[in-house]
Scaffold this motif. Sequence first.
Motif, short mmCIF file in Angstrom:
data_model
loop_
_atom_site.label_atom_id
_atom_site.label_comp_id
_atom_site.label_asym_id
_atom_site.label_seq_id
_atom_site.Cartn_x
_atom_site.Cartn_y
_atom_site.Cartn_z
N ILE A 87 -19.67 4.23 -124.49
CA ILE A 87 -19.08 3.88 -125.78
C ILE A 87 -20.18 3.72 -126.83
O ILE A 87 -20.07 4.19 -127.96
N LEU A 88 -21.27 3.05 -126.46
CA LEU A 88 -22.38 2.87 -127.39
C LEU A 88 -22.97 4.22 -127.78
O LEU A 88 -23.31 4.46 -128.95
N THR A 89 -23.06 5.13 -126.82
CA THR A 89 -23.56 6.47 -127.11
C THR A 89 -22.63 7.21 -128.08
O THR A 89 -23.07 7.85 -129.03
N ARG A 90 -21.33 7.09 -127.83
CA ARG A 90 -20.37 7.77 -128.70
C ARG A 90 -20.44 7.24 -130.13
O ARG A 90 -20.32 8.00 -131.10
N LEU A 91 -20.65 5.94 -130.28
CA LEU A 91 -20.80 5.37 -131.62
C LEU A 91 -22.01 5.98 -132.33
O LEU A 91 -21.95 6.28 -133.52
N GLN A 92 -23.08 6.15 -131.62
CA GLN A 92 -24.26 6.80 -132.20
C GLN A 92 -23.93 8.22 -132.63
O GLN A 92 -24.30 8.67 -133.72
N GLU A 93 -23.21 8.94 -131.77
CA GLU A 93 -22.85 10.32 -132.08
C GLU A 93 -21.94 10.41 -133.31
O GLU A 93 -21.98 11.40 -134.04
N LEU A 94 -21.14 9.38 -133.54
CA LEU A 94 -20.25 9.37 -134.71
C LEU A 94 -21.01 9.07 -135.99
O LEU A 94 -20.46 9.20 -137.09
N GLY A 95 -22.27 8.64 -135.88
CA GLY A 95 -23.10 8.48 -137.06
C GLY A 95 -23.20 7.06 -137.60
O GLY A 95 -23.63 6.88 -138.74
N VAL A 96 -22.82 6.05 -136.79
CA VAL A 96 -22.98 4.69 -137.29
C VAL A 96 -24.47 4.36 -137.43
O VAL A 96 -25.30 4.90 -136.70
N LEU A 97 -24.78 3.50 -138.39
CA LEU A 97 -26.19 3.14 -138.62
C LEU A 97 -26.76 2.38 -137.44
O LEU A 97 -27.91 2.57 -137.07
N ALA A 98 -25.97 1.47 -136.89
CA ALA A 98 -26.44 0.67 -135.77
C ALA A 98 -25.26 -0.02 -135.12
O ALA A 98 -24.21 -0.23 -135.74
N VAL A 99 -25.43 -0.37 -133.85
CA VAL A 99 -24.47 -1.19 -133.12
C VAL A 99 -25.14 -2.53 -132.87
O VAL A 99 -26.18 -2.60 -132.22
N ILE A 100 -24.55 -3.58 -133.44
CA ILE A 100 -25.17 -4.91 -133.38
C ILE A 100 -24.39 -5.79 -132.41
O ILE A 100 -23.19 -5.98 -132.55
N GLN A 101 -25.10 -6.30 -131.40
CA GLN A 101 -24.47 -7.21 -130.45
C GLN A 101 -24.23 -8.56 -131.10
O GLN A 101 -25.11 -9.12 -131.74
N LYS A 102 -23.01 -9.09 -130.92
CA LYS A 102 -22.67 -10.35 -131.59
C LYS A 102 -23.52 -11.52 -131.10
O LYS A 102 -23.72 -12.48 -131.84
N ASN A 103 -24.01 -11.44 -129.86
CA ASN A 103 -24.85 -12.54 -129.38
C ASN A 103 -26.26 -12.48 -129.96
O ASN A 103 -27.07 -13.36 -129.72
N GLN A 104 -26.56 -11.42 -130.72
CA GLN A 104 -27.84 -11.31 -131.42
C GLN A 104 -27.61 -11.06 -132.91
O GLN A 104 -28.42 -10.45 -133.60
N LEU A 105 -26.46 -11.57 -133.39
CA LEU A 105 -25.99 -11.25 -134.73
C LEU A 105 -27.01 -11.57 -135.82
O LEU A 105 -27.31 -10.74 -136.68
N HIS A 106 -27.54 -12.77 -135.79
CA HIS A 106 -28.41 -13.25 -136.86
C HIS A 106 -29.62 -12.34 -137.06
O HIS A 106 -29.86 -11.80 -138.15
N ASN A 107 -30.39 -12.14 -136.01
CA ASN A 107 -31.62 -11.36 -136.13
C ASN A 107 -31.36 -9.88 -136.39
O ASN A 107 -32.03 -9.25 -137.20
N GLU A 108 -30.36 -9.32 -135.69
CA GLU A 108 -30.14 -7.88 -135.80
C GLU A 108 -29.56 -7.48 -137.15
O GLU A 108 -29.92 -6.44 -137.70
N ILE A 109 -28.66 -8.29 -137.71
CA ILE A 109 -28.12 -7.96 -139.02
C ILE A 109 -29.20 -8.03 -140.08
O ILE A 109 -29.30 -7.18 -140.97
N GLN A 110 -30.02 -9.05 -140.02
CA GLN A 110 -31.10 -9.18 -141.01
C GLN A 110 -32.05 -7.99 -140.94
O GLN A 110 -32.45 -7.45 -141.97
N ALA A 111 -32.41 -7.59 -139.72
CA ALA A 111 -33.30 -6.43 -139.57
C ALA A 111 -32.63 -5.16 -140.08
O ALA A 111 -33.27 -4.33 -140.74
#
Length: 215
Positions: free
Chosen positions: A95-119
């Motif tokens: 599923i994560l691979t398919r999201l990349q193939e669809l062209g999303v900028l990034a997949v952010i895990q909710k348990n790492q929300l703070h750091n990953e969204i800021q980056a």
Amino acid sequence: MDILNVVIADDHPIVLVGVRELIERDERFNVVGEAVCSNELVRLLETTAVDLVITDFNMPGDSPYGDGLKLVEYLTRHFPKVRVLVLTMISNPMILTRLQELGVLAVIQKNQLHNEIQAALKAIARGNPVHHNGPQPTSVMHDGADLDERFTRLSPKEHEILRLFVSGQSVNEIARGLNRSAKTISTQKMSAMRKLEVSSDQDLLAYCIERNLFN
């Protein structure tokens, strides 16, 4: 300095508040709308100038736009100029691979929300690519015609369970949504896998995703 308009979509109020707070710390972004279902999200995109969507992968409600992969594919096809960040708790590699193939900028895990969204926001504001932590695209299936014939053996209940599983829901989540026991859902999922002659969740997801089923 260009200011990017952002829409946030998530059915959990605490997530909406948290994401909005992170975005509003950066003056290069402006939150122009929030949605708690895919219907509201699409309506905002049709009526508002939006540069970036930050959306949960699993969205509630019976919507023609669906959720999961179906929703993301709809967004990228109908609003190609809008960039998409996906929030999720799932870790299924296909599923994560398919999201990349669809062209999303990034997949952010909710348990790492703070750091990953800021980056991610920093990279977007600077015009840099957003780093993907997901797997590389993989193709593990073969003998496609035979597999497609097996798919016709599924019962309507098995078909629906696979659709929900491929959208990113766990067995327990499917059981709650369909008001059935987790044991029943697990049994029906395993029956579907036997009919398709696949032995792992990864192969099951690969088969469904690569053939664009359920979308």
